[in-house]
Design a protein around this motif. Structure first.
Motif, PDB file in Angstrom:
ATOM      1  N   PHE A  60      37.550  29.291  47.597  1.00  0.00           N
ATOM      2  CA  PHE A  60      38.921  29.582  47.177  1.00  0.00           C
ATOM      3  C   PHE A  60      38.946  30.863  46.353  1.00  0.00           C
ATOM      4  CE2 PHE A  60      37.000  26.372  44.478  1.00  0.00           C
ATOM      5  CZ  PHE A  60      37.087  26.936  43.216  1.00  0.00           C
ATOM      6  N   PRO A  61      40.004  31.672  46.560  1.00  0.00           N
ATOM      7  CA  PRO A  61      40.139  32.914  45.795  1.00  0.00           C
ATOM      8  C   PRO A  61      40.912  32.664  44.496  1.00  0.00           C
ATOM      9  CG  PRO A  61      41.807  32.831  47.491  1.00  0.00           C
ATOM     10  CD  PRO A  61      40.984  31.574  47.626  1.00  0.00           C
ATOM     11  N   LEU A  62      40.466  33.323  43.455  1.00  0.00           N
ATOM     12  CA  LEU A  62      41.180  33.307  42.184  1.00  0.00           C
ATOM     13  C   LEU A  62      41.306  34.736  41.685  1.00  0.00           C
ATOM     14  CD1 LEU A  62      39.482  30.261  40.383  1.00  0.00           C
ATOM     15  CD2 LEU A  62      41.725  30.320  41.499  1.00  0.00           C
ATOM     16  N   PRO A  63      42.277  35.025  40.841  1.00  0.00           N
ATOM     17  CA  PRO A  63      42.441  36.385  40.329  1.00  0.00           C
ATOM     18  C   PRO A  63      41.492  36.689  39.166  1.00  0.00           C
ATOM     19  CG  PRO A  63      44.196  35.002  39.502  1.00  0.00           C
ATOM     20  CD  PRO A  63      43.395  34.160  40.463  1.00  0.00           C
ATOM     21  N   HIS A  71      33.173  39.181  44.971  1.00  0.00           N
ATOM     22  CA  HIS A  71      34.290  39.984  44.440  1.00  0.00           C
ATOM     23  C   HIS A  71      34.717  40.979  45.525  1.00  0.00           C
ATOM     24  CE1 HIS A  71      36.819  41.690  41.402  1.00  0.00           C
ATOM     25  NE2 HIS A  71      36.095  42.764  41.190  1.00  0.00           N
ATOM     26  N   PRO A  72      35.415  40.485  46.574  1.00  0.00           N
ATOM     27  CA  PRO A  72      35.723  41.334  47.734  1.00  0.00           C
ATOM     28  C   PRO A  72      36.842  42.354  47.510  1.00  0.00           C
ATOM     29  CG  PRO A  72      36.696  39.187  48.031  1.00  0.00           C
ATOM     30  CD  PRO A  72      35.880  39.120  46.767  1.00  0.00           C
ATOM     31  N   ALA A  73      37.647  42.157  46.485  1.00  0.00           N
ATOM     32  CA  ALA A  73      38.743  43.087  46.210  1.00  0.00           C
ATOM     33  C   ALA A  73      38.935  43.160  44.701  1.00  0.00           C
ATOM     34  CB  ALA A  73      40.030  42.622  46.891  1.00  0.00           C
ATOM     35  N   GLU A  74      39.628  44.188  44.262  1.00  0.00           N
ATOM     36  CA  GLU A  74      39.780  44.428  42.825  1.00  0.00           C
ATOM     37  C   GLU A  74      40.303  43.224  42.055  1.00  0.00           C
ATOM     38  OE1 GLU A  74      42.317  47.363  39.926  1.00  0.00           O
ATOM     39  OE2 GLU A  74      41.636  48.150  41.849  1.00  0.00           O
ATOM     40  N   SER A  75      41.247  42.496  42.640  1.00  0.00           N
ATOM     41  CA  SER A  75      41.848  41.372  41.915  1.00  0.00           C
ATOM     42  C   SER A  75      41.534  40.014  42.548  1.00  0.00           C
ATOM     43  CB  SER A  75      43.364  41.571  41.827  1.00  0.00           C
ATOM     44  OG  SER A  75      43.919  41.586  43.124  1.00  0.00           O
ATOM     45  N   VAL A  76      40.448  39.937  43.304  1.00  0.00           N
ATOM     46  CA  VAL A  76      40.099  38.681  43.975  1.00  0.00           C
ATOM     47  C   VAL A  76      38.625  38.360  43.755  1.00  0.00           C
ATOM     48  CG1 VAL A  76      39.912  37.481  46.186  1.00  0.00           C
ATOM     49  CG2 VAL A  76      41.831  39.021  45.774  1.00  0.00           C
ATOM     50  N   ASN A  90      48.637  30.816  43.011  1.00  0.00           N
ATOM     51  CA  ASN A  90      48.509  32.260  43.220  1.00  0.00           C
ATOM     52  C   ASN A  90      48.738  32.687  44.666  1.00  0.00           C
ATOM     53  OD1 ASN A  90      47.797  33.559  40.631  1.00  0.00           O
ATOM     54  ND2 ASN A  90      46.137  32.055  40.672  1.00  0.00           N
ATOM     55  N   ALA A  91      49.003  31.732  45.540  1.00  0.00           N
ATOM     56  CA  ALA A  91      49.108  32.038  46.977  1.00  0.00           C
ATOM     57  C   ALA A  91      50.525  32.217  47.459  1.00  0.00           C
ATOM     58  CB  ALA A  91      48.423  30.935  47.788  1.00  0.00           C
TER      59      ALA A  91
END
Length: 123
Positions: free
Chosen positions: A73-76, A89-94, A121-122
């Motif tokens: 699951f992704p979290l910010p 950490h695939p993206a700056e805010s994920v 967050n989705a």
């Protein structure tokens, strides 16, 4: 959100009753949070609400593993817990958090709190 054969969940877990039971535990936890759609692909089962917020997959299809299911699951934010097999950490805010599920009891209050955060967050 029980197993619906029309979604292809049973085919996804063909030969893994343990994996299916783990999926059901995750689906029940998510149903307790709110409404979500389920999409089954060749590689994973995604729970969506606007966008994907939880994914169940079978690691044995990709690597040598005795684990029947992984919950991602992704979290910010990055959550520091020894329960995670990996946090990417695939993206700056994920931050994508991966938990190996070995027993339905693994889908406990702590996991439900993380799923609730991902769900919220989705949208």
């Amino acid at each position: 959100m029980a197993v619906d054969p029309d979604h292809g969940v049973e085919e996804f877990f063909d030969g893994s009753t343990e994996g299916l039971a783990l999926y059901n535990a995750v689906a029940e936890a998510i149903a307790g949070i709110g409404a979500a759609s389920v999409r089954v692909s060749k590689s994973q089962i995604a729970f969506r609400r606007g966008r994907g917020f939880a994914y169940v997959w079978r690691p044995g299809r990709y690597v040598d593993s005795q684990v029947a299911a992984v919950l991602s699951f992704p979290l910010p934010r990055h959550v520091d817990s020894s329960r995670f097999k990996e946090v990417a950490h695939p993206a700056e805010s994920v931050w994508m958090h991966h938990i190996e599920l070995r027993d339905v009891a693994d889908v406990d209050a702590e996991v439900r709190s993380w799923l609730t955060e991902a769900f919220n967050n989705a949208d």
